[in-house]
Motif scaffolding. Structure first.
Motif, PDB file in Angstrom:
ATOM      1  N   LEU A 181     -31.681 -34.978 -35.982  1.00  0.00           N
ATOM      2  CA  LEU A 181     -32.008 -36.331 -36.441  1.00  0.00           C
ATOM      3  C   LEU A 181     -30.806 -37.261 -36.379  1.00  0.00           C
ATOM      4  O   LEU A 181     -30.967 -38.491 -36.320  1.00  0.00           O
ATOM      5  N   GLU A 182     -29.601 -36.697 -36.432  1.00  0.00           N
ATOM      6  CA  GLU A 182     -28.394 -37.512 -36.415  1.00  0.00           C
ATOM      7  C   GLU A 182     -28.000 -37.957 -35.012  1.00  0.00           C
ATOM      8  O   GLU A 182     -27.079 -38.769 -34.868  1.00  0.00           O
ATOM      9  N   VAL A 183     -28.666 -37.448 -33.992  1.00  0.00           N
ATOM     10  CA  VAL A 183     -28.339 -37.852 -32.621  1.00  0.00           C
ATOM     11  C   VAL A 183     -28.763 -39.299 -32.407  1.00  0.00           C
ATOM     12  O   VAL A 183     -29.929 -39.647 -32.591  1.00  0.00           O
ATOM     13  N   ASP A 184     -27.826 -40.122 -32.020  1.00  0.00           N
ATOM     14  CA  ASP A 184     -28.098 -41.532 -31.751  1.00  0.00           C
ATOM     15  C   ASP A 184     -27.898 -41.757 -30.251  1.00  0.00           C
ATOM     16  O   ASP A 184     -26.754 -41.877 -29.784  1.00  0.00           O
ATOM     17  N   VAL A 185     -28.995 -41.791 -29.508  1.00  0.00           N
ATOM     18  CA  VAL A 185     -28.909 -41.896 -28.051  1.00  0.00           C
ATOM     19  C   VAL A 185     -28.185 -43.160 -27.610  1.00  0.00           C
ATOM     20  O   VAL A 185     -27.321 -43.111 -26.716  1.00  0.00           O
ATOM     21  N   GLY A 197     -20.537 -44.517 -25.488  1.00  0.00           N
ATOM     22  CA  GLY A 197     -19.306 -43.809 -25.138  1.00  0.00           C
ATOM     23  C   GLY A 197     -19.516 -42.793 -24.041  1.00  0.00           C
ATOM     24  O   GLY A 197     -18.829 -41.760 -24.025  1.00  0.00           O
ATOM     25  N   LEU A 198     -20.441 -43.067 -23.118  1.00  0.00           N
ATOM     26  CA  LEU A 198     -20.846 -42.077 -22.129  1.00  0.00           C
ATOM     27  C   LEU A 198     -19.672 -41.618 -21.272  1.00  0.00           C
ATOM     28  O   LEU A 198     -19.511 -40.423 -21.012  1.00  0.00           O
ATOM     29  N   GLY A 199     -18.838 -42.555 -20.815  1.00  0.00           N
ATOM     30  CA  GLY A 199     -17.736 -42.185 -19.939  1.00  0.00           C
ATOM     31  C   GLY A 199     -16.787 -41.198 -20.595  1.00  0.00           C
ATOM     32  O   GLY A 199     -16.448 -40.158 -20.024  1.00  0.00           O
ATOM     33  N   LEU A 255     -18.456 -37.801 -21.209  1.00  0.00           N
ATOM     34  CA  LEU A 255     -18.570 -36.978 -20.010  1.00  0.00           C
ATOM     35  C   LEU A 255     -17.246 -36.288 -19.698  1.00  0.00           C
ATOM     36  O   LEU A 255     -17.225 -35.121 -19.285  1.00  0.00           O
ATOM     37  N   VAL A 256     -16.152 -37.016 -19.893  1.00  0.00           N
ATOM     38  CA  VAL A 256     -14.836 -36.391 -19.715  1.00  0.00           C
ATOM     39  C   VAL A 256     -14.646 -35.252 -20.708  1.00  0.00           C
ATOM     40  O   VAL A 256     -14.170 -34.158 -20.368  1.00  0.00           O
ATOM     41  N   HIS A 257     -15.038 -35.508 -21.967  1.00  0.00           N
ATOM     42  CA  HIS A 257     -14.928 -34.482 -23.009  1.00  0.00           C
ATOM     43  C   HIS A 257     -15.765 -33.253 -22.659  1.00  0.00           C
ATOM     44  O   HIS A 257     -15.304 -32.114 -22.801  1.00  0.00           O
ATOM     45  N   LEU A 258     -16.987 -33.479 -22.175  1.00  0.00           N
ATOM     46  CA  LEU A 258     -17.857 -32.355 -21.820  1.00  0.00           C
ATOM     47  C   LEU A 258     -17.341 -31.605 -20.601  1.00  0.00           C
ATOM     48  O   LEU A 258     -17.476 -30.379 -20.513  1.00  0.00           O
ATOM     49  N   LEU A 259     -16.747 -32.321 -19.656  1.00  0.00           N
ATOM     50  CA  LEU A 259     -16.176 -31.664 -18.489  1.00  0.00           C
ATOM     51  C   LEU A 259     -15.029 -30.746 -18.906  1.00  0.00           C
ATOM     52  O   LEU A 259     -14.949 -29.581 -18.472  1.00  0.00           O
ATOM     53  N   VAL A 260     -14.149 -31.260 -19.764  1.00  0.00           N
ATOM     54  CA  VAL A 260     -13.048 -30.437 -20.260  1.00  0.00           C
ATOM     55  C   VAL A 260     -13.582 -29.251 -21.056  1.00  0.00           C
ATOM     56  O   VAL A 260     -13.100 -28.114 -20.925  1.00  0.00           O
ATOM     57  N   ARG A 261     -14.604 -29.487 -21.891  1.00  0.00           N
ATOM     58  CA  ARG A 261     -15.194 -28.404 -22.680  1.00  0.00           C
ATOM     59  C   ARG A 261     -15.823 -27.340 -21.767  1.00  0.00           C
ATOM     60  O   ARG A 261     -15.676 -26.134 -22.010  1.00  0.00           O
ATOM     61  N   THR A 262     -16.513 -27.768 -20.708  1.00  0.00           N
ATOM     62  CA  THR A 262     -17.124 -26.811 -19.786  1.00  0.00           C
ATOM     63  C   THR A 262     -16.078 -25.961 -19.093  1.00  0.00           C
ATOM     64  O   THR A 262     -16.222 -24.728 -18.974  1.00  0.00           O
ATOM     65  N   LEU A 263     -15.000 -26.597 -18.626  1.00  0.00           N
ATOM     66  CA  LEU A 263     -13.927 -25.848 -17.977  1.00  0.00           C
ATOM     67  C   LEU A 263     -13.281 -24.863 -18.942  1.00  0.00           C
ATOM     68  O   LEU A 263     -12.956 -23.725 -18.566  1.00  0.00           O
ATOM     69  N   ALA A 264     -13.118 -25.294 -20.204  1.00  0.00           N
ATOM     70  CA  ALA A 264     -12.529 -24.400 -21.204  1.00  0.00           C
ATOM     71  C   ALA A 264     -13.444 -23.213 -21.480  1.00  0.00           C
ATOM     72  O   ALA A 264     -12.977 -22.075 -21.618  1.00  0.00           O
ATOM     73  N   ARG A 318     -14.891 -41.976 -37.064  1.00  0.00           N
ATOM     74  CA  ARG A 318     -16.149 -41.291 -37.377  1.00  0.00           C
ATOM     75  C   ARG A 318     -17.102 -41.339 -36.189  1.00  0.00           C
ATOM     76  O   ARG A 318     -17.825 -40.375 -35.925  1.00  0.00           O
ATOM     77  N   PHE A 319     -17.116 -42.460 -35.487  1.00  0.00           N
ATOM     78  CA  PHE A 319     -17.989 -42.599 -34.320  1.00  0.00           C
ATOM     79  C   PHE A 319     -17.666 -41.530 -33.280  1.00  0.00           C
ATOM     80  O   PHE A 319     -18.564 -40.851 -32.763  1.00  0.00           O
ATOM     81  N   TRP A 320     -16.378 -41.345 -32.986  1.00  0.00           N
ATOM     82  CA  TRP A 320     -16.014 -40.389 -31.947  1.00  0.00           C
ATOM     83  C   TRP A 320     -16.170 -38.953 -32.405  1.00  0.00           C
ATOM     84  O   TRP A 320     -16.580 -38.087 -31.626  1.00  0.00           O
ATOM     85  N   VAL A 321     -15.866 -38.668 -33.663  1.00  0.00           N
ATOM     86  CA  VAL A 321     -16.073 -37.314 -34.168  1.00  0.00           C
ATOM     87  C   VAL A 321     -17.558 -36.959 -34.097  1.00  0.00           C
ATOM     88  O   VAL A 321     -17.940 -35.871 -33.643  1.00  0.00           O
ATOM     89  N   THR A 322     -18.403 -37.882 -34.541  1.00  0.00           N
ATOM     90  CA  THR A 322     -19.845 -37.637 -34.532  1.00  0.00           C
ATOM     91  C   THR A 322     -20.357 -37.365 -33.127  1.00  0.00           C
ATOM     92  O   THR A 322     -21.055 -36.374 -32.881  1.00  0.00           O
ATOM     93  N   ASN A 323     -20.009 -38.228 -32.199  1.00  0.00           N
ATOM     94  CA  ASN A 323     -20.582 -38.112 -30.866  1.00  0.00           C
ATOM     95  C   ASN A 323     -19.966 -36.991 -30.052  1.00  0.00           C
ATOM     96  O   ASN A 323     -20.655 -36.364 -29.237  1.00  0.00           O
ATOM     97  N   LYS A 324     -18.690 -36.697 -30.268  1.00  0.00           N
ATOM     98  CA  LYS A 324     -18.103 -35.547 -29.594  1.00  0.00           C
ATOM     99  C   LYS A 324     -18.722 -34.250 -30.109  1.00  0.00           C
ATOM    100  O   LYS A 324     -18.990 -33.320 -29.341  1.00  0.00           O
TER     101      LYS A 324
END
Length: 416
Positions: free
Chosen positions: A69-73, A79-81, A84-93, A141-147
């Protein structure tokens, strides 16, 4: 002693004792986990009670329903860009850590992937519930939540694929079932909103919880645990907010937070009773310390470097965001249990993962001076994010001189 009295004492202990110990900066989930472990050591298999298991299921399901319910599309798109960088780094890790585990620990590729997820995935539900007490400003808080949410979405997808990958037929059936859920849940919510809610005002919360539990049960039967279905149900309800505003309203989200607050302690207690005795060794403790000393700095440093070098964020702000994303409690407990029961994870690794997640869960409360706990009144009676810590406020109030009383002139008094 009667069962009714035992359950009453258990409820009292899980809801009161952890809160009382928070004054010592001890997170309530860790206390519940320790109480479950102590009960297992004293009573053995008698702690495996079906009532506690049911309450535990309600806790983990409601927690991930709340996280969905906390997901805010729109916020994710904003902060999509960077995400995506964060997810790319997370995937590689994840890939690198899974390969290292497969190469040097001798596990199969599935177990290695799950170990990597257990070590790297933040516990979004608990992180969201602590933001208002960690002294973060709105941007942080915005970045912690969305990351955290983006990382959890990636982890849930990886968990679904990894657990089904050895059987292509089962993976196909499970994928079709998930697609059917994604199509059917909105239709179910709309049908309930059209045919039930008008005749039962105020029933949106109970219907939301009911659908979340059904979805959680479906994914559990698919072999991917309760949390996937509960999260999907919460996400679908959130996406229907414009069409059915009362379903995922702020009041409903707050009510679900209260609901989860009551049942989540039973999950941690139940998880504590599931820790095997062979996990309580000095070798397991040593492994847990090593994992903490190696993985926590890497995880915090990785987020810090991303925000400092790639996005030009301030040093202190980047560090607070990175530390806030450190706890992995729920995902590590869930995956450690799956690894132990389905992949015969050695007791040394089981205990090491438990100690690792315990230590990284303690980190925000120690570094940011805030208790790490689900507090349903955090937005109301608690202190606000960005304000000083309650201890600082108390010291400031004690140090501040008393405000002078306003003088009232004789003429003013006579006029009154």
């Amino acid at each position: 002693m009667s069962n009714e009295l035992i359950y009453l004492l258990l409820i009292f202990g899980l809801l009161v004792i952890p809160r009382a110990l928070q004054r010592f900066k001890l997170p309530a989930p860790i206390t519940c986990l320790a109480l479950g472990l102590a009960a297992m050591l004293v009573y053995g298999d008698r702690t495996h009670d079906p009532v506690v298991a049911l309450l535990s299921t309600l806790g983990i399901s409601s927690l991930f329903l709340f996280a969905g319910l906390e997901v805010d599309v729109p916020a994710l798109r904003k902060g999509l860009g960077r995400l995506l960088v964060h997810l790319l780094v997370r995937t590689l890790a994840l890939v690198a850590l899974a390969w290292l585990t497969w190469r040097y620990a001798g596990f199969g590729w599935q177990a290695s992937a799950l170990v990597a997820l257990a070590l790297l995935t933040p516990s979004t539900g608990f992180i969201l519930d602590t933001l208002e007490r960690l002294g973060l400003d709105p941007e942080e808080r915005f970045w912690v939540t969305n990351k955290a949410i983006a990382g959890e979405l990636l982890a849930l997808l990886a968990l679904f694929v990894v657990l089904q990958a050895t059987d292509p037929v089962q993976l196909g059936i499970s994928s079709l079932t998930m697609v059917a859920m994604l199509v059917g849940l909105p239709l179910l919510f709309v049908a309930l909103g059209r045919w039930v809610v008008p005749h039962a005002p105020g029933s949106e919360f109970s219907l939301l919880v009911m659908v979340g539990l059904v979805a959680a049960f479906i994914t559990y039967k698919l072999g991917v645990y309760y949390l996937v279905g509960a999260f999907v149900a919460g996400l679908v309800a959130r996406m229907l907010r414009l069409r059915m505003p009362l379903l995922a309203s702020d009041d409903n989200i707050h009510a679900l937070r209260l609901f989860a607050t009551f049942f989540v302690p039973f999950y941690f207690f139940h998880a504590g009773t599931g820790i095997s005795r062979d996990a309580l060794t000095w070798e397991a403790a040593g492994l847990g310390v090593v994992l903490t000393l190696v993985m926590v700095p890497i995880r915090i440093g990785g987020v810090w470097i991303q925000r400092r070098l790639m996005f030009g964020e301030e040093r202190g702000s980047s560090l607070k965001v990175a530390v806030s994303l450190a706890p992995t409690l729920v995902f590590t407990l869930v995956l450690a249990s799956i690894l132990h029961t389905r992949f015969d994870l050695p007791g040394v690794w089981f205990g090491g993962l438990i100690l690792y997640t315990t230590l990284n869960t303690l980190l925000p409360s120690l570094v940011l001076r805030a208790p790490f706990n689900v507090d349903p009144l955090a937005g109301g009676g608690g202190w606000k994010a960005g304000s000083s810590h309650p201890e600082d406020q108390l010291e400031a109030e004690e140090a501040a001189p008393a405000a002078p009383r306003p003088e009232v002139s004789d003429a003013g008094a006579r006029g009154a």
